[in-house]
Write a protein that holds these residues in place. Structure first.
Motif, PDB file in Angstrom:
ATOM      1  N   VAL A   1      -8.134  -5.381   9.006  1.00 32.38           N
ATOM      2  CA  VAL A   1      -8.524  -3.999   8.734  1.00 32.38           C
ATOM      3  C   VAL A   1      -7.251  -3.181   8.496  1.00 32.38           C
ATOM      4  N   TYR A   2      -7.188  -2.517   7.340  1.00 30.69           N
ATOM      5  CA  TYR A   2      -6.055  -1.662   7.005  1.00 30.69           C
ATOM      6  C   TYR A   2      -6.507  -0.198   7.063  1.00 30.69           C
ATOM      7  N   GLY A   3      -5.601   0.669   7.438  1.00 31.53           N
ATOM      8  CA  GLY A   3      -5.941   2.081   7.448  1.00 31.53           C
ATOM      9  C   GLY A   3      -4.709   2.964   7.360  1.00 31.53           C
ATOM     10  N   HIS A   4      -4.895   4.152   6.803  1.00 29.80           N
ATOM     11  CA  HIS A   4      -3.853   5.172   6.892  1.00 29.80           C
ATOM     12  C   HIS A   4      -4.514   6.543   6.972  1.00 29.80           C
ATOM     13  N   ALA A   5      -3.813   7.465   7.603  1.00 29.89           N
ATOM     14  CA  ALA A   5      -4.319   8.829   7.784  1.00 29.89           C
ATOM     15  C   ALA A   5      -3.128   9.749   8.022  1.00 29.89           C
TER      16      ALA A   5
ATOM     17  N   ARG B   1       0.818  -1.207   0.000  1.00 29.65           N
ATOM     18  CA  ARG B   1       0.000   0.000   0.000  1.00 29.65           C
ATOM     19  C   ARG B   1       0.854   1.261   0.000  1.00 29.65           C
ATOM     20  N   LEU B   2       2.064   1.172   0.515  1.00 33.85           N
ATOM     21  CA  LEU B   2       2.957   2.330   0.499  1.00 33.85           C
ATOM     22  C   LEU B   2       3.397   2.707  -0.908  1.00 33.85           C
ATOM     23  N   ASP B   3       3.257   1.782  -1.865  1.00 28.92           N
ATOM     24  CA  ASP B   3       3.615   2.091  -3.252  1.00 28.92           C
ATOM     25  C   ASP B   3       2.770   3.233  -3.808  1.00 28.92           C
ATOM     26  N   TYR B   4       1.585   3.446  -3.242  1.00 24.86           N
ATOM     27  CA  TYR B   4       0.647   4.444  -3.761  1.00 24.86           C
ATOM     28  C   TYR B   4       0.649   5.737  -2.942  1.00 24.86           C
TER      29      TYR B   4
END
Length: 304
Positions: free
Chosen positions: A271-275, A40-43
């Motif tokens: 559950v995945y999340g970023h903010a 997910r860090l690729d984006y």
């Protein structure tokens, strides 16, 4: 009255301390989730110089972070000292790339033994908080998210994965009605986690969920892996004595009824999340004297 949801932190620490040397052999799910988080860090456009790995375990995630961000300092933080010790032993045993590599290698990452709900870090001291499968061990998400928010610099990134309430639903089914005790840890719903992120000041939270199913030959295999990673039942309403033979036979029969294609499933709701931590604008007052505090999100925040 104590709610059975709440976890006993001393038992969490003891369980992971005991499991430190068996953890890597059983942590199939943990490595898979860490890898999927990393993808997910690729984006996401972000170049952190100091990263907190909150709930670092035996260091698998930290290895990936150091590879992705070679100029960053990675701080490994875990509640269990034995987990940090195993990580350090693996670092010391890793090849250094010859004499020049040994002479010019960077200093080893810092390690802190602490609770993620009480970070021993200065405010605004890290650019990124990474937390893979650790938040499910806290009692309320607000406290840990408030600590992450405090430790992050403005425009800092929080990236995490945790477990949702459908985790180990098969095991819950097998134990249902056996007695009045809790036998499987309970987990916080994705929507409640999202609400907690907003309450604690994070901007533009992105959440998603998937289910990962591991398969086993029998229920003993499920329990063996849970023990191997230290994932015992640590709720305060747990049963402390041994399970009787009759009860265990009933549990085994219930679980075995769920067998598919000769295997027993063990479902994990991940559950995945970023903010982001936004810059705080000056507050404005309404006519009644109350204040409005606005937050400015990052203009380059990607949409998925």
């Amino acid at each position: 009255m104590t709610e059975p949801f709440y976890t006993d932190k001393s038992r969490v620490r003891e369980a992971f301390d005991r499991a430190a040397h068996s953890y890597d052999g059983a942590a199939v799910l943990q490595r898979e989730v860490s890898d999927r988080m990393s993808e997910r860090l690729d984006y996401i456009r972000h170049a952190p110089l100091r990263i907190l790995d909150a709930g670092s375990g035996t260091g698998y995630g930290a290895v990936g972070l150091r590879s992705r961000y070679p100029d960053a300092q990675v701080i490994e933080l875990d509640l269990a000292p034995s987990m940090l010790q195993v990580s350090r032993q693996k670092q010391q045993a890793a090849p250094r790339g010859g004499l020049l590599g040994r002479l010019f290698r960077k200093a080893e990452p810092w390690q802190l033994c602490a609770d993620i709900e009480q970070l021993p870090l200065a405010s605004a001291s890290v650019d990124m908080v990474w937390s893979s499968l650790a938040i499910q061990w806290v009692n309320t998400p607000d406290q840990v998210f408030a600590e992450f928010h405090r430790a992050l610099r403005v425009d800092g990134l929080l990236m995490f994965a945790t477990l949702g309430p459908d985790t180990l639903c098969e095991l819950n089914h097998a134990f249902a009605g056996i007695d009045g005790h809790t036998h499987v840890n309970r987990f916080i719903d994705m929507h409640d986690i999202g609400d907690a992120l907003v309450r604690t000041g994070f901007a533009t939270p992105v959440m998603d969920m998937e289910k990962i199913v591991l398969t086993y030959d029998d229920i003993k295999g499920v329990m063996h892996d849970l023990k191997g990673i230290g994932a015992h039942n640590v709720t305060q309403g747990r049963k402390t004595g041994l399970m009787g033979k009759t009860a265990w036979r009933d549990i085994t029969a219930r679980y075995d009824a769920l067998r598919r294609d000769g295997k027993l499933p063990a479902t994990y709701e991940v559950v995945y999340g970023h903010a982001w931590k936004p810059a705080q604008r000056p507050s404005r007052k309404l006519d009644d004297g109350s204040q409005i505090i606005e937050f400015q999100p990052r203009p380059d925040t990607p949409r998925r």
